[in-house]
Structures are given as C-alpha cells and as structure tokens.
Design a protein around this motif. Structure first.
Motif, PDB file in Angstrom:
ATOM      1  N   UNK A 124       6.718  10.224   1.700  1.00  0.00           N
ATOM      2  CA  UNK A 124       5.427   9.942   1.102  1.00  0.00           C
ATOM      3  C   UNK A 124       5.576   8.867   0.051  1.00  0.00           C
ATOM      4  N   UNK A 125       4.483   8.234  -0.206  1.00  0.00           N
ATOM      5  CA  UNK A 125       4.399   7.340  -1.348  1.00  0.00           C
ATOM      6  C   UNK A 125       3.105   7.714  -2.030  1.00  0.00           C
ATOM      7  N   UNK A 126       3.182   7.880  -3.314  1.00  0.00           N
ATOM      8  CA  UNK A 126       1.997   8.335  -4.012  1.00  0.00           C
ATOM      9  C   UNK A 126       1.970   7.764  -5.410  1.00  0.00           C
ATOM     10  N   UNK A 127       0.812   7.867  -6.006  1.00  0.00           N
ATOM     11  CA  UNK A 127       0.657   7.400  -7.367  1.00  0.00           C
ATOM     12  C   UNK A 127      -0.752   7.633  -7.836  1.00  0.00           C
ATOM     13  N   UNK A 128      -0.978   7.272  -9.070  1.00  0.00           N
ATOM     14  CA  UNK A 128      -2.293   7.452  -9.664  1.00  0.00           C
ATOM     15  C   UNK A 128      -2.931   6.076  -9.860  1.00  0.00           C
ATOM     16  N   UNK A 148       3.203   2.992  -9.599  1.00  0.00           N
ATOM     17  CA  UNK A 148       3.203   4.165 -10.474  1.00  0.00           C
ATOM     18  C   UNK A 148       4.594   4.563 -10.952  1.00  0.00           C
ATOM     19  N   UNK A 149       5.579   4.495 -10.082  1.00  0.00           N
ATOM     20  CA  UNK A 149       6.933   4.935 -10.452  1.00  0.00           C
ATOM     21  C   UNK A 149       7.614   3.979 -11.428  1.00  0.00           C
ATOM     22  N   UNK A 159       0.851  -1.194   0.000  1.00  0.00           N
ATOM     23  CA  UNK A 159       0.000   0.000   0.000  1.00  0.00           C
ATOM     24  C   UNK A 159       0.887   1.243   0.000  1.00  0.00           C
ATOM     25  N   UNK A 160       0.276   2.378  -0.335  1.00  0.00           N
ATOM     26  CA  UNK A 160       1.002   3.642  -0.271  1.00  0.00           C
ATOM     27  C   UNK A 160       1.479   3.910   1.159  1.00  0.00           C
ATOM     28  N   UNK A 180       3.716  21.696 -18.907  1.00  0.00           N
ATOM     29  CA  UNK A 180       5.131  21.423 -18.643  1.00  0.00           C
ATOM     30  C   UNK A 180       5.471  21.474 -17.156  1.00  0.00           C
ATOM     31  N   UNK A 181       4.508  21.800 -16.309  1.00  0.00           N
ATOM     32  CA  UNK A 181       4.779  21.877 -14.875  1.00  0.00           C
ATOM     33  C   UNK A 181       4.689  20.512 -14.219  1.00  0.00           C
ATOM     34  N   UNK A 182       5.104  20.477 -12.954  1.00  0.00           N
ATOM     35  CA  UNK A 182       4.999  19.244 -12.191  1.00  0.00           C
ATOM     36  C   UNK A 182       5.917  18.151 -12.697  1.00  0.00           C
ATOM     37  N   UNK A 183       5.559  16.923 -12.398  1.00  0.00           N
ATOM     38  CA  UNK A 183       6.358  15.764 -12.799  1.00  0.00           C
ATOM     39  C   UNK A 183       5.473  14.533 -12.763  1.00  0.00           C
ATOM     40  N   UNK A 184       6.024  13.410 -13.152  1.00  0.00           N
ATOM     41  CA  UNK A 184       5.259  12.161 -13.125  1.00  0.00           C
ATOM     42  C   UNK A 184       4.081  12.192 -14.074  1.00  0.00           C
ATOM     43  N   UNK A 185       2.896  11.900 -13.552  1.00  0.00           N
ATOM     44  CA  UNK A 185       1.686  11.808 -14.360  1.00  0.00           C
ATOM     45  C   UNK A 185       0.959  13.138 -14.507  1.00  0.00           C
TER      46      UNK A 185
END
Length: 195
Positions: free
Chosen positions: A66-70, A83-84, A43-44, A147-152
């Motif tokens: 943190x651990x996160x994802x979509x 996600x990563x 789990x996250x 173009x902002x942020x990162x990942x998804x």
C-alpha cells in the motif's frame, strides 16, 4: 495462502494481518525483506504498484502493498504522496509537527487519509495487477493527542469522531480507516482468486 507484504514496517504488517484475517481466515502475511524500490510514482496507486511489483519479483509470491498518506485541503493537498518525507526526512514526529505548523493560523482543517492497496501475482501470464483505493475523511486537530497508531494518527480526527485516530483502539481504527477500506475491497479480490 501465503502473501508477501511489501513493507519493512512491522506496524503495517500487523495492522494488515488483523484487517485481512477477518475476511480471509488462514491468510499468512510475510514481511518483505528484499531491497526497497524507489517510490517515484506521482500517485498513491503508482507507488503501491511499484512496491508490490518489487516484492513479487523478488519472492515469486503474490505480493500486496500500500501507499498512503494524508492530504490537507488548506495545504493544497499536501503532504499527499510525500507524507512519509514531508519534513525532508522519514520522521513521523517531524512530519506531523510540520503539518501543525503550516496550519497554525488556519481555520479550514479538512483532510483525508487515502490508501491505495495493490496486489501483484507473478504466477499469472501476464502478471496480474489490481489496485483498490480507500479514503477516510476527517480534519486535522490543533494539537497531538493519543498514543496509538503511527504516522499522522495523533493529529487526524476521523469524520464523525471527536478524538484522533491515535485515541481509537486498534479494532476501532481497523473497522473504519483508509487502510481498512482499501484492503477490505482487496480482500474480495484475493478471496475470488485464491479460494
């Protein structure tokens, strides 16, 4: 207040600094430079705790992680905790392109970003551990934008918006994101413990 952030991702440290300093003026976040633990939690929350425990043990300082994802409904919750590495490697572009490919003919594009924010303080006996969850609902766009942020971020359209999170300003994103929600809740715990 010195707190180590259990990540080697400079974008994440900067984002957390902006989020937390609004709640905790004077907080000093330090990037973790120790060995990366194996993130084998299911789990996250489990993965966030694995990282925070490793950083706290290595530095002797309170650590946040943190651990996160979509998670995409039409993909059975994938990429989720993977996600990563969804494409088989740690490559943001390959990961988001695989999500777009897997959703190519799908009309149902409901998704949510989830963030588990963990605090581990090795100065307590027993060691203090706490996790907060933040969820940011939305949908997956049909193509990359911004173009902002990162990942998804270039394919995630937050609920109530018509642009991707990569098209939001840093301040706009930090006010509503999954990470902002989780770490705003964790900031209240930090404030109560360390004021």
């Amino acid at each position: 207040m010195r707190v180590v952030v259990a990540t080697h991702n400079a974008h994440k440290v900067a984002e957390l600094q902006r989020i937390l300093e609004q709640q905790l003026p004077g907080i000093q976040l330090e990037a973790y430079d120790g060995p990366a633990p194996v993130e084998d939690g299911g789990t996250f929350a489990a993965n966030a705790l694995i990282k925070a425990r490793a950083a706290a043990a290595h530095t002797g300082l309170p650590a946040i992680a943190d651990d996160s994802g979509v998670s995409v409904e039409a993909l059975g919750g994938e990429p989720g905790v993977d996600s990563a590495h969804y494409s088989g490697r740690r490559d943001d572009r390959a990961n988001l392109r695989l999500v777009l490919t897997n959703l190519a003919d799908e009309k149902h594009r409901v998704a949510a970003f989830t963030c588990a924010a963990a605090l581990v303080d090795p100065g307590d006996d027993p060691v203090f551990e706490h996790v907060e969850l933040g969820v940011w609902p939305g949908t997956i766009a049909r193509a990359e934008a911004g173009v902002g942020g990162f990942g998804y971020d270039p394919i995630f359209v937050p609920e109530g918006h018509e642009v991707t999170s990569a098209e939001l300003t840093a301040d706009e994103k930090n006010a509503i994101s999954h990470r902002a929600r989780a770490f705003t809740a964790l900031a209240a715990v930090l404030r109560n413990r360390y004021r």
